[in-house]
Design an enzyme around this catalytic site. Sequence first.
Site, PDB file in Angstrom:
ATOM      1  CG  HIS A 124      -6.754   0.205  17.746  1.00 57.96           C
ATOM      2  ND1 HIS A 124      -6.771   1.253  18.633  1.00 57.96           N
ATOM      3  CD2 HIS A 124      -6.080  -0.801  18.371  1.00 57.96           C
ATOM      4  CE1 HIS A 124      -6.147   0.907  19.745  1.00 57.96           C
ATOM      5  NE2 HIS A 124      -5.713  -0.333  19.606  1.00 57.96           N
ATOM      6  CB  CYS A 137      -3.014  -2.566  19.578  1.00 57.10           C
ATOM      7  SG  CYS A 137      -4.228  -3.888  19.799  1.00 57.10           S
TER       8      CYS A 137
END
Length: 349
Positions: A124, A137
């Site tokens: 992301h 992440c």
Amino acid sequence: MTTASLAALVQRVRGAACLLLLAATLPAAAAEPVLAPGQYLWTPELAPSGPVVVVVSLPEQLAHVYRNGVRIGVSTVSTGMPGHETPTGVFTILEKRREHYSNLYDAAPMPFMQRLTWDGIALHAGKLPGYPASHGCVRLPYRFSELLFATTARGMTVVIADATSHMPAVTYPGWFAPVAPGTGQPRPVAAAMATGAYRWQPELAPAGPLTVVLSLGDGELAVLRQGVEIGRAPVQWQGPAYSGTRAWVLLEGDGTGASSVAPDRPARRWMEATASGAPADAVVAAVRAGKLQLPPAFAAALYDALAPGATLVVTGDSLGLNPSAQAAAGDDITVLEAEPATSVQPAGD
């Protein structure tokens, strides 16, 4: 154990099984990334169609994007900080959301989220300080995350590689995809060709678009289909020195006269796909003048395999160079900057 946890465990075990663990010592040629935090390269015209695979290198803090086996993008990333390390292995994109908010960290925004595990690991947009800083992440530059989001699909393969559990070719990938798009398994390294020899194995990938990569720096031509290399041959180049990277797409119908590389066949019609880079007029003129020569049997086989939509990439770079070495060699593909800090959404991982 919940169903989601079990699925995440199975996925990680699958990744470990697919990749070669405890690989050999990293090559001495590996170099520090040359892209500054937030920078990326994006050249989708080099391979307009074909399967897509993403390889995230934790040592490099880079994400490499391949389509039809050819790298079309590379971006700086920020992965998991100590204590929240990003897991390595072979993953698939489970879910995609343009707007998403963290369920774990104060509903922090995670724009262009592409979920890799059900326990919180995703690609992301986020802040890129130049070192691992997330909670696991893979953070990407905002604009790059948007471009990648539009290119990928659910079920697509993402490989996250590190120096202790993956082959050097996967940890420090180069021009061509180091893994198979569907499984993430490392590709075997092709045996060296004898002088003047060539390889032509279309049966390895019988259908799909062709991408032909001509390296005037190496004096080699490689042919890929569906991310699989099906042919390679030496070339003799008597034209001018060349730097940069340009791409052409094959159109329908025949051109004027005979082909310069397969003289017993009609010329093909090509349209340039790239709009910037080193001037290519001298190279095109040299090819038309017969200053590019391939083994005749290989040229004939390649000619017959070409179909409208095939891509030809001409580069002055070596096919085996990593991004750092390419930049040192004078690669002139534009480096794109991240948006100003005010427009980059905070990480939500």
